[in-house]
Scaffold this motif. Structure first.
Motif, PDB file in Angstrom:
ATOM      1  N   CYS A  57     -26.853 -26.969  -0.675  1.00 43.63           N
ATOM      2  CA  CYS A  57     -25.481 -27.309  -1.059  1.00 43.63           C
ATOM      3  C   CYS A  57     -25.424 -28.679  -1.734  1.00 43.63           C
ATOM      4  N   VAL A  58     -26.166 -29.611  -1.186  1.00 41.28           N
ATOM      5  CA  VAL A  58     -26.175 -30.966  -1.741  1.00 41.28           C
ATOM      6  C   VAL A  58     -26.952 -31.029  -3.048  1.00 41.28           C
ATOM      7  N   THR A  59     -28.176 -30.527  -3.029  1.00 38.19           N
ATOM      8  CA  THR A  59     -29.033 -30.680  -4.204  1.00 38.19           C
ATOM      9  C   THR A  59     -28.520 -29.876  -5.393  1.00 38.19           C
ATOM     10  N   SER A  60     -28.002 -28.679  -5.147  1.00 39.22           N
ATOM     11  CA  SER A  60     -27.493 -27.859  -6.253  1.00 39.22           C
ATOM     12  C   SER A  60     -26.235 -28.459  -6.865  1.00 39.22           C
ATOM     13  N   THR A  61     -25.393 -29.053  -6.030  1.00 36.55           N
ATOM     14  CA  THR A  61     -24.161 -29.661  -6.546  1.00 36.55           C
ATOM     15  C   THR A  61     -24.475 -30.842  -7.451  1.00 36.55           C
ATOM     16  N   PHE A  62     -25.373 -31.716  -7.006  1.00 37.65           N
ATOM     17  CA  PHE A  62     -25.733 -32.853  -7.861  1.00 37.65           C
ATOM     18  C   PHE A  62     -26.467 -32.370  -9.121  1.00 37.65           C
ATOM     19  N   GLY A  63     -27.310 -31.338  -8.973  1.00 38.63           N
ATOM     20  CA  GLY A  63     -28.010 -30.809 -10.145  1.00 38.63           C
ATOM     21  C   GLY A  63     -27.058 -30.245 -11.174  1.00 38.63           C
ATOM     22  N   ARG A  99     -24.567 -45.417  -0.090  1.00 35.78           N
ATOM     23  CA  ARG A  99     -23.864 -44.494   0.792  1.00 35.78           C
ATOM     24  C   ARG A  99     -24.876 -43.840   1.733  1.00 35.78           C
ATOM     25  N   VAL A 100     -24.413 -43.518   2.926  1.00 37.36           N
ATOM     26  CA  VAL A 100     -25.220 -42.774   3.893  1.00 37.36           C
ATOM     27  C   VAL A 100     -24.354 -41.645   4.424  1.00 37.36           C
ATOM     28  N   ALA A 101     -24.946 -40.459   4.564  1.00 30.99           N
ATOM     29  CA  ALA A 101     -24.153 -39.315   5.003  1.00 30.99           C
ATOM     30  C   ALA A 101     -25.005 -38.356   5.819  1.00 30.99           C
ATOM     31  N   SER A 102     -24.320 -37.478   6.516  1.00 31.41           N
ATOM     32  CA  SER A 102     -24.975 -36.365   7.201  1.00 31.41           C
ATOM     33  C   SER A 102     -24.173 -35.114   6.928  1.00 31.41           C
ATOM     34  N   VAL A 103     -24.834 -33.976   7.013  1.00 32.17           N
ATOM     35  CA  VAL A 103     -24.133 -32.702   6.918  1.00 32.17           C
ATOM     36  C   VAL A 103     -24.439 -31.902   8.177  1.00 32.17           C
ATOM     37  N   THR A 128     -21.564 -25.217   4.798  1.00 26.97           N
ATOM     38  CA  THR A 128     -21.051 -25.268   3.420  1.00 26.97           C
ATOM     39  C   THR A 128     -20.028 -26.378   3.198  1.00 26.97           C
ATOM     40  N   SER A 129     -19.591 -27.055   4.250  1.00 31.72           N
ATOM     41  CA  SER A 129     -18.749 -28.233   4.036  1.00 31.72           C
ATOM     42  C   SER A 129     -19.528 -29.307   3.286  1.00 31.72           C
ATOM     43  N   ALA A 130     -20.869 -29.182   3.249  1.00 32.99           N
ATOM     44  CA  ALA A 130     -21.679 -30.092   2.435  1.00 32.99           C
ATOM     45  C   ALA A 130     -21.270 -30.020   0.968  1.00 32.99           C
ATOM     46  N   LEU A 131     -20.833 -28.839   0.514  1.00 37.27           N
ATOM     47  CA  LEU A 131     -20.336 -28.712  -0.854  1.00 37.27           C
ATOM     48  C   LEU A 131     -19.143 -29.625  -1.073  1.00 37.27           C
ATOM     49  N   ASP A 132     -18.194 -29.590  -0.133  1.00 34.21           N
ATOM     50  CA  ASP A 132     -16.977 -30.386  -0.280  1.00 34.21           C
ATOM     51  C   ASP A 132     -17.285 -31.880  -0.290  1.00 34.21           C
ATOM     52  N   LEU A 133     -18.168 -32.305   0.617  1.00 27.74           N
ATOM     53  CA  LEU A 133     -18.531 -33.719   0.655  1.00 27.74           C
ATOM     54  C   LEU A 133     -19.229 -34.135  -0.633  1.00 27.74           C
ATOM     55  N   THR A 134     -20.175 -33.317  -1.108  1.00 27.75           N
ATOM     56  CA  THR A 134     -20.913 -33.672  -2.319  1.00 27.75           C
ATOM     57  C   THR A 134     -19.996 -33.681  -3.530  1.00 27.75           C
ATOM     58  N   SER A 194     -16.937 -34.509  -3.449  1.00 30.67           N
ATOM     59  CA  SER A 194     -16.175 -35.765  -3.358  1.00 30.67           C
ATOM     60  C   SER A 194     -16.994 -36.945  -3.867  1.00 30.67           C
ATOM     61  N   PHE A 195     -18.320 -36.905  -3.656  1.00 33.93           N
ATOM     62  CA  PHE A 195     -19.174 -37.946  -4.208  1.00 33.93           C
ATOM     63  C   PHE A 195     -19.186 -37.893  -5.739  1.00 33.93           C
ATOM     64  N   VAL A 196     -19.294 -36.676  -6.290  1.00 39.60           N
ATOM     65  CA  VAL A 196     -19.277 -36.515  -7.748  1.00 39.60           C
ATOM     66  C   VAL A 196     -17.963 -37.026  -8.317  1.00 39.60           C
ATOM     67  N   GLU A 197     -16.865 -36.704  -7.647  1.00 36.21           N
ATOM     68  CA  GLU A 197     -15.555 -37.185  -8.115  1.00 36.21           C
ATOM     69  C   GLU A 197     -15.484 -38.696  -8.069  1.00 36.21           C
ATOM     70  N   GLU A 198     -16.000 -39.284  -6.997  1.00 30.76           N
ATOM     71  CA  GLU A 198     -16.004 -40.747  -6.891  1.00 30.76           C
ATOM     72  C   GLU A 198     -16.822 -41.376  -8.011  1.00 30.76           C
ATOM     73  N   ASP A 199     -17.956 -40.768  -8.322  1.00 28.48           N
ATOM     74  CA  ASP A 199     -18.868 -41.354  -9.307  1.00 28.48           C
ATOM     75  C   ASP A 199     -18.439 -41.100 -10.747  1.00 28.48           C
ATOM     76  N   HIS A 200     -17.886 -39.902 -11.011  1.00 26.20           N
ATOM     77  CA  HIS A 200     -17.660 -39.501 -12.409  1.00 26.20           C
ATOM     78  C   HIS A 200     -16.280 -38.924 -12.693  1.00 26.20           C
ATOM     79  N   GLY A 201     -15.394 -38.946 -11.709  1.00 26.01           N
ATOM     80  CA  GLY A 201     -14.027 -38.522 -11.948  1.00 26.01           C
ATOM     81  C   GLY A 201     -13.750 -37.072 -11.553  1.00 26.01           C
ATOM     82  N   PRO A 202     -12.469 -36.739 -11.400  1.00 23.67           N
ATOM     83  CA  PRO A 202     -12.093 -35.408 -10.916  1.00 23.67           C
ATOM     84  C   PRO A 202     -12.389 -34.267 -11.885  1.00 23.67           C
ATOM     85  N   ASP A 203     -12.382 -34.534 -13.180  1.00 25.59           N
ATOM     86  CA  ASP A 203     -12.622 -33.450 -14.142  1.00 25.59           C
ATOM     87  C   ASP A 203     -14.017 -32.855 -13.969  1.00 25.59           C
TER      88      ASP A 203
END
Length: 326
Positions: free
Chosen positions: A21-27, A105-109, A165-171, A173-182
């Motif tokens: 969930c984490v690696t695919s979202t960032f990829g 940042r530090v996180a756990s899923v 799968t809540s890891a998707l939601d957290l990741t 949110s990281f993408v949104e923080e880094d690069h915006g909601p779009d």
């Protein structure tokens, strides 16, 4: 923009879906956003060894946890049935504590929160984990304010996500923080997942009953609670209904469920109200009555405490997310 190095920490018995969930979202964020430079995603394990996941599949590591040094952008600890062994591994705990000082940042899923808690990083913080394991986490780490309700919680540089799968939601949110909601919305669309699911939306414990307690007295008390939500459920009345003293009932609830009867009753009532908000068009006073709150205002206060939003907003949020076709 500097490259953002994301490190997923795994161990034997990690949950593959937590990692994916984490690696695919960032990829996908890299590919869709054409980020140059973008995210560099790596898996670090003790000794740099391959890990055998819960499913039996073996995953190769790119990095050795003990040799990894910062600065890093984000360190995320996977969950999985091996989480308790990882939390008892002094080497894993020490190096996670060190890397936290070298990361933005530090996180756990999921149950990775157990490993983070072992480092002391969650002391004094509000944190979440998979609802099934939340009572155990609360009993084991008394200095962590465990909240089993939200999908994820962020407090400063530290974040914890709930089940799998809540890891998707957290990741996202990281993408949104880094690069915006779009970009976050585009990634969510390609993942065919929900858009804009906030961290304080309840995880599945609201909709799926947890397993019945092993203790007969607690099990009968829980059954009485869920079938009599609109009656007096004070600890004294509840103890009388199951034939024990209030003090003994409180002791059993703390041992078996990790919380006193009054808190369990309040959560059960909020969960029942959440189901009614999500599945019916009943007015607030009727929902308050059916779920055992004395008034719509008492219902509102309970929702603000639990979900950080009033019930009307919860109803709007819980009904809004729908899968969007590509």
């Amino acid at each position: 923009m500097d490259e953002r190095h994301i490190v997923m920490v795994g161990y034997d018995g990690a949950e593959l879906l937590d990692i994916a969930c984490v690696t695919s979202t960032f990829g996908l964020a890299n590919a869709i956003g054409r980020l140059q430079p973008g995210y560099r995603v790596s898996l670090a394990t003790p000794g740099g060894r391959p890990i055998r996941c819960d499913s039996g599949l073996v995953v190769e590591a790119q990095l050795t946890l003990e040799r990894l040094t910062g600065p890093l952008d984000t360190v995320i600890v996977s969950g999985g049935f091996g989480h308790e062994a990882a939390a008892e591994n002094a080497l894993v705990v020490a190096h996670l504590r060190r890397l936290a000082r070298e990361s933005r940042r530090v996180a756990s899923v999921c149950t990775g929160a157990t490993v983070l808690a072992a480092t002391g990083l969650l002391d004094g913080r509000r944190a979440t984990t998979h609802w099934r394991f939340a009572p155990r986490l609360a009993r084991r780490y008394r200095d962590v304010r465990v909240d089993p309700a939200p999908i994820f919680i962020r407090e400063g540089q530290v974040a914890t996500a709930a089940g799998v799968t809540s890891a998707l939601d957290l990741t996202l949110s990281f993408v949104e923080e880094d690069h915006g909601p779009d970009l976050a919305r585009q990634v969510a669309r390609d993942l065919v997942t929900y858009l804009q699911r906030p961290g304080n939306q309840a995880q599945m414990s609201v909709y799926v009953s947890p397993p019945a307690p092993d203790n007969d007295v607690v099990r009968r008390a829980v059954d009485h609670i869920v079938t009599h939500l609109d009656t007096d459920l004070s600890t004294a009345r509840l103890a009388d209904a199951v034939g024990v003293s209030p003090r003994h009932l409180t002791r059993l609830f703390l041992r078996e469920l990790g919380e006193p009867p009054a808190r369990y009753v309040r959560c059960a009532r909020v969960d029942a109200a959440a189901r009614l908000l999500d599945s019916t068009d009943l007015p607030m006073p009727e929902i308050a009555t059916r779920s055992g709150f004395g008034s719509a205002e008492a219902l509102r206060q309970a929702f603000v405490t639990r979900f950080r939003m009033p019930p009307a907003k919860y109803r709007a949020v819980s009904r809004r997310p729908t899968p969007v076709s590509g």
